[in-house]
Design an enzyme around this catalytic site. Structure first.
Site, PDB file in Angstrom:
ATOM      1  N   ALA A  71       0.855  -1.183   0.000  1.00 23.49           N
ATOM      2  CA  ALA A  71       0.000   0.000   0.000  1.00 23.49           C
ATOM      3  C   ALA A  71       0.893   1.236   0.000  1.00 23.49           C
ATOM      4  O   ALA A  71       2.040   1.195   0.445  1.00 23.49           O
ATOM      5  CB  ALA A  71      -0.907  -0.001   1.230  1.00 23.49           C
ATOM      6  N   GLY A 114       0.360  -5.046   0.950  1.00 22.14           N
ATOM      7  CA  GLY A 114      -0.820  -5.041   0.091  1.00 22.14           C
ATOM      8  C   GLY A 114      -0.574  -5.699  -1.249  1.00 22.14           C
ATOM      9  O   GLY A 114      -1.482  -6.257  -1.858  1.00 22.14           O
ATOM     10  N   GLU A 117      -0.978  -9.330  -0.641  1.00 17.39           N
ATOM     11  CA  GLU A 117      -2.410  -9.575  -0.480  1.00 17.39           C
ATOM     12  C   GLU A 117      -3.119  -9.543  -1.830  1.00 17.39           C
ATOM     13  O   GLU A 117      -3.997 -10.374  -2.097  1.00 17.39           O
ATOM     14  CB  GLU A 117      -3.011  -8.555   0.492  1.00 17.39           C
ATOM     15  CG  GLU A 117      -2.445  -8.720   1.892  1.00 17.39           C
ATOM     16  CD  GLU A 117      -3.002  -7.743   2.899  1.00 17.39           C
ATOM     17  OE1 GLU A 117      -4.238  -7.676   3.013  1.00 17.39           O
ATOM     18  OE2 GLU A 117      -2.217  -7.061   3.570  1.00 17.39           O
ATOM     19  N   GLU A 137       4.226  -5.445   7.422  1.00 24.46           N
ATOM     20  CA  GLU A 137       3.508  -4.389   8.145  1.00 24.46           C
ATOM     21  C   GLU A 137       3.955  -4.249   9.600  1.00 24.46           C
ATOM     22  O   GLU A 137       3.955  -3.149  10.154  1.00 24.46           O
ATOM     23  CB  GLU A 137       1.984  -4.643   8.096  1.00 24.46           C
ATOM     24  CG  GLU A 137       1.357  -4.424   6.740  1.00 24.46           C
ATOM     25  CD  GLU A 137       1.375  -5.660   5.837  1.00 24.46           C
ATOM     26  OE1 GLU A 137       0.630  -5.666   4.852  1.00 24.46           O
ATOM     27  OE2 GLU A 137       2.133  -6.616   6.115  1.00 24.46           O
TER      28      GLU A 137
END
Length: 173
Positions: A71, A114, A117, A137
């Site tokens: 992200a 992300g 993911e 993270e």
């Protein structure tokens, strides 16, 4: 040309019969970090591919250096938990997992946070020799936020998933 409508993606139909949708994340200066604009474009591209009767499957890829490095932290860093929770932050991230056509993630380079993911939301992952998967993270004081803990556990088992999530360590292809 199909890709002209996108700032962060290259989109085309490919293959001998032009029946494979190819979506390439194209934000090289940020290692394909998943900003809100990129994710909105990805939803639009997936909707277009899903509704196109000529497209039988979709390939989602990045660059040789990064599938997606996660992200966009710069975009997130000033948001409070309340702002993230009450806004549409991460809304629509699951679009990849609900498309009815098969989606293949072609991963080379980094698929972190992300990005990892996003790859796990696809039906199949093809990993190149330089692919690196991780959920780092924890190194930023947070945890995977788009279903990564559940998908990772199903993909690699509880022990390795816990190790990756709790240490931030990466695994190769």
């Amino acid at each position: 040309r199909a890709g002209a409508a996108f700032q962060y993606l290259l989109v085309q139909k490919t293959g001998a019969q032009k029946n494979v949708g190819l979506i390439q994340l194209n934000r090289p200066q940020a290692l394909n970090a998943l900003c809100e604009g990129l994710m909105a474009e990805l939803r639009r591209a997936l909707e277009a591919m899903e509704s196109d009767p000529e497209v039988g499957a979709i390939v989602l890829t990045g660059s040789q250096k990064a599938f997606a490095a996660g992200a966009d932290i710069k975009e997130m860093q000033n948001k409070t938990f309340q702002e993230c929770y009450s806004s549409s932050f991460l809304a629509g991230w699951d679009k990849v997992s609900i498309v009815r056509k098969p989606i293949i993630a072609a991963v080379n380079g980094y698929a972190l946070g992300g990005g990892c993911e996003l790859a796990m939301m696809c039906d199949i992952i093809y990993a190149g020799e330089k692919a690196q998967f991780g959920q780092p993270e924890i190194l930023l004081g947070t945890i995977p936020g788009a279903g990564g803990t559940q998908r990772l556990t199903r993909a690699v088992g509880k022990s390795l998933a816990m190790e990756m999530v709790l240490t931030g360590d990466r695994i190769s292809a």
